[in-house]
Design a protein around this motif. Structure first.
Motif, short mmCIF file in Angstrom:
data_model
loop_
_atom_site.label_atom_id
_atom_site.label_comp_id
_atom_site.label_asym_id
_atom_site.label_seq_id
_atom_site.Cartn_x
_atom_site.Cartn_y
_atom_site.Cartn_z
N MET A 1 -19.26 18.42 -7.58
CA MET A 1 -20.41 17.76 -7.04
C MET A 1 -20.91 16.74 -8.05
SD MET A 1 -23.70 19.49 -5.40
CE MET A 1 -25.24 18.68 -5.33
N ILE A 2 -21.25 15.58 -7.54
CA ILE A 2 -21.74 14.49 -8.38
C ILE A 2 -23.12 14.10 -7.87
CG2 ILE A 2 -21.38 12.09 -9.03
CD1 ILE A 2 -18.38 12.65 -8.79
N ASP A 3 -24.07 14.01 -8.77
CA ASP A 3 -25.42 13.57 -8.39
C ASP A 3 -25.45 12.06 -8.33
OD1 ASP A 3 -26.54 16.13 -8.27
OD2 ASP A 3 -26.91 16.15 -10.43
N ALA A 4 -26.13 11.56 -7.31
CA ALA A 4 -26.31 10.12 -7.18
C ALA A 4 -27.77 9.86 -6.83
CB ALA A 4 -25.40 9.56 -6.10
N PRO A 5 -28.32 8.77 -7.33
CA PRO A 5 -29.70 8.44 -7.00
C PRO A 5 -29.85 8.12 -5.52
CG PRO A 5 -28.68 6.69 -8.27
CD PRO A 5 -27.68 7.81 -8.18
N ALA A 6 -31.05 8.29 -5.01
CA ALA A 6 -31.29 8.05 -3.59
C ALA A 6 -31.21 6.58 -3.23
CB ALA A 6 -32.65 8.62 -3.19
N ALA A 7 -31.58 5.71 -4.16
CA ALA A 7 -31.53 4.27 -3.88
C ALA A 7 -30.08 3.84 -3.71
CB ALA A 7 -32.18 3.50 -5.01
N THR A 8 -29.78 3.26 -2.58
CA THR A 8 -28.40 2.93 -2.25
C THR A 8 -27.75 2.02 -3.29
OG1 THR A 8 -28.93 3.16 0.08
CG2 THR A 8 -26.91 1.99 -0.45
N THR A 9 -28.46 1.02 -3.80
CA THR A 9 -27.84 0.12 -4.77
C THR A 9 -27.47 0.86 -6.05
OG1 THR A 9 -30.04 -0.58 -5.48
CG2 THR A 9 -28.91 -1.98 -3.89
N VAL A 14 -22.67 4.75 -9.04
CA VAL A 14 -22.14 6.11 -9.21
C VAL A 14 -20.85 6.26 -8.42
CG1 VAL A 14 -22.59 8.56 -8.79
CG2 VAL A 14 -24.41 7.09 -9.68
N ALA A 15 -20.84 5.78 -7.19
CA ALA A 15 -19.64 5.87 -6.36
C ALA A 15 -18.50 5.06 -6.96
CB ALA A 15 -19.94 5.39 -4.93
N ALA A 16 -18.82 3.89 -7.51
CA ALA A 16 -17.80 3.05 -8.14
C ALA A 16 -17.12 3.77 -9.30
CB ALA A 16 -18.41 1.73 -8.60
N PHE A 37 -23.07 5.06 2.87
CA PHE A 37 -23.02 3.61 2.93
C PHE A 37 -22.76 3.03 1.54
CE2 PHE A 37 -26.25 4.14 6.58
CZ PHE A 37 -25.25 4.39 7.49
N ALA A 38 -23.30 3.66 0.51
CA ALA A 38 -23.03 3.23 -0.87
C ALA A 38 -21.55 3.41 -1.21
CB ALA A 38 -23.91 4.00 -1.85
N VAL A 39 -20.96 4.51 -0.75
CA VAL A 39 -19.52 4.74 -0.96
C VAL A 39 -18.71 3.68 -0.24
CG1 VAL A 39 -17.61 6.35 -0.58
CG2 VAL A 39 -19.81 7.21 -1.42
N TYR A 40 -19.11 3.30 0.98
CA TYR A 40 -18.42 2.23 1.71
C TYR A 40 -18.38 0.97 0.85
CZ TYR A 40 -17.91 3.91 6.58
OH TYR A 40 -17.51 4.55 7.73
#
Length: 124
Positions: A1-9, A14-16, A37-40
Motif C-alpha cells: 500500500m502506498i499513501d498518496a495525498p488527496a490533491a490530484t496534482t 506519487v503515482a509517477a 485519475f491521477a494514475v491515468y
C-alpha cells in the motif's frame, strides 16, 4: 500500500514514482476515483497504455469515471441504501429503538480500464 495525498496534482507525482520503477505493477487499485485519475495522468506521461500496460480500478464511481478514456472500472456505493440506513438509525435513536444497520457492499462497475495482466516486457 502506498499513501498518496488527496490533491490530484500531488497524487500524480506519487503515482509517477510508482510507475517509474523497473518492476512496476500491472494494476493499481485506488481508494478513490480522484486518485485513479491521477494514475491515468501519470501513466500517460510515462507512455503507458491503460489497460494494455496498466489496469486501474477506482472507488466511488465518480460522475467523471465514464468520461475518461478508457472508462474507469470502479466500485460504486449504494447511496440510497446508505441514506436509508442513516435515516433509520437517526429515527431509531430519536424514538428509543435503534435499528440494526445493514451492511453496505459496494458494486463493481466494470468499464475499460482493466484487463488480464500481460507478460511484462523487458525494460532497458
Amino acid at each position: 500500500m502506498i499513501d498518496a495525498p488527496a490533491a490530484t496534482t500531488d497524487a500524480v507525482a506519487v503515482a509517477a514514482e510508482l510507475l517509474a520503477v523497473g518492476d512496476r505493477p500491472t494494476a493499481v487499485f485506488c481508494l478513490s476515483d480522484s486518485l485513479a485519475f491521477a494514475v491515468y495522468r501519470a501513466a500517460r506521461e510515462a507512455g503507458l497504455r491503460i489497460p494494455a500496460d496498466l489496469s486501474v480500478i477506482g472507488y466511488d464511481d465518480h460522475q467523471l469515471a465514464v468520461l475518461v478514456d478508457p472508462g474507469l472500472t470502479t466500485l460504486a456505493w449504494d447511496e440510497d441504501a446508505i441514506v436509508e440506513g442513516a435515516v433509520s438509525q437517526l429515527t431509531g435513536l430519536l424514538d428509543g429503538s435503534p435499528a440494526d444497520l445493514p451492511p453496505f457492499r459496494p458494486e463493481l462497475v466494470v468499464r475499460g480500464s482493466t484487463t488480464v495482466p500481460q507478460r511484462r516486457r523487458a525494460t532497458g
